[in-house]
Design a protein around this motif. Sequence first.
Motif, short mmCIF file in Angstrom:
data_model
loop_
_atom_site.label_atom_id
_atom_site.label_comp_id
_atom_site.label_asym_id
_atom_site.label_seq_id
_atom_site.Cartn_x
_atom_site.Cartn_y
_atom_site.Cartn_z
N ALA A 202 9.07 9.44 59.93
CA ALA A 202 10.60 9.70 61.08
C ALA A 202 10.02 8.11 61.59
N ALA A 203 9.02 7.35 61.54
CA ALA A 203 9.65 5.98 62.40
C ALA A 203 10.70 5.34 60.85
N LEU A 204 9.55 5.21 59.62
CA LEU A 204 10.01 4.94 58.43
C LEU A 204 11.94 5.33 57.76
N LEU A 205 11.95 6.51 57.94
CA LEU A 205 13.37 6.89 58.16
C LEU A 205 14.43 6.36 59.04
N LYS A 206 14.12 6.37 59.94
CA LYS A 206 14.77 5.98 61.35
C LYS A 206 15.38 4.42 60.41
N ARG A 207 14.45 3.98 60.54
CA ARG A 207 14.32 2.38 60.30
C ARG A 207 15.19 1.71 58.96
N SER A 208 15.45 2.64 57.79
CA SER A 208 16.19 2.66 56.97
C SER A 208 17.74 3.06 57.03
N ILE A 209 17.88 4.20 58.25
CA ILE A 209 19.39 4.51 58.09
C ILE A 209 19.81 3.41 59.20
N GLU A 210 19.19 2.51 59.72
CA GLU A 210 19.65 2.20 60.62
C GLU A 210 20.30 0.76 59.88
N THR A 211 19.15 0.42 58.64
CA THR A 211 19.56 -1.54 57.88
C THR A 211 20.37 -0.83 56.90
N GLN A 212 20.20 0.21 56.22
CA GLN A 212 20.73 0.08 55.00
C GLN A 212 21.72 0.56 54.92
N VAL B 199 22.25 0.33 44.69
CA VAL B 199 20.70 0.54 44.34
C VAL B 199 20.30 0.34 46.36
N ARG B 200 19.99 1.47 47.03
CA ARG B 200 19.48 1.01 48.86
C ARG B 200 18.23 1.60 48.64
N HIS B 201 17.47 1.10 48.65
CA HIS B 201 15.62 1.82 48.89
C HIS B 201 15.68 2.31 50.34
N CYS B 202 15.48 3.73 50.62
CA CYS B 202 15.52 4.04 51.74
C CYS B 202 13.95 5.46 51.51
N PRO B 203 13.82 4.26 51.98
CA PRO B 203 12.41 5.21 52.70
C PRO B 203 12.01 6.59 53.31
N GLY B 204 11.40 6.99 53.69
CA GLY B 204 10.98 7.95 55.10
C GLY B 204 11.69 9.49 54.67
N HIS B 205 12.75 10.25 53.93
CA HIS B 205 12.40 11.52 53.58
C HIS B 205 11.36 11.61 52.20
#
Length: 213
Positions: free
Chosen positions: A168-178, A126-132
């Motif tokens: 949007a910034a948090l979503l991009k960070r989630s994609i990059e890190t998770q 399970v990976r937490h990917c906030p933003g959406h």
Amino acid sequence: MQVITIPVTPFMQNCRIICCPVTGRCAVVDPGGDVDKLLSVIKERALDVEMILLTHGHLDHVGASETLSNALGVDIVGPQREDKFWFDALPMQAQMFGFAPHAAFFPNRWLEDGDCVELGELKLEVRHCPGHTPGHVVFYEPQSATVLVGDVLFKGSVGRTDFPKGDAALLKRSIETQLFTLPEATRVMSGHGEDTSIGYEQRHNPFMSGRFG
């Protein structure tokens, strides 16, 4: 991991039934609606469903969950608890998206980043990917190199962030890190549209390269 994809509702949301090839145990991921269609597939294939997994709380991903849970006698698991407000707001979501009236319900279990969901011999990370949404999670199955990403990442696009508590910034960070830390060959199974891969999105996704957004 065996995967059955069943598009549901006018939103053509990709409900997935994932199964352990060794034990035959299955989970339904994001049953957004059309419960009769889902139950028909489960019955016809004699699938042994032991849980419902949710990536986030938008109605087009959770709409059939409670009915399916009651029909099969299984728990609803996920997403992360920061999406509770979306479950509280299910009656409002039904009006907003033009769905039939829908009462609020809640998962039997919330998930957190780093949890492991066991399904037969499968171990879903399970990976937490906030933003959406703030409580969005994804499920990564390393043996098959597959990640079920809900509405975080699509082929050539990313999830919307104009809903309440979108970022949007948090979503991009989630994609990059998770997600972009996974192997390039990892198959990405999105909540809408066709499958893609981590490598393809790293090279071609315009929202992540800075061309858009």
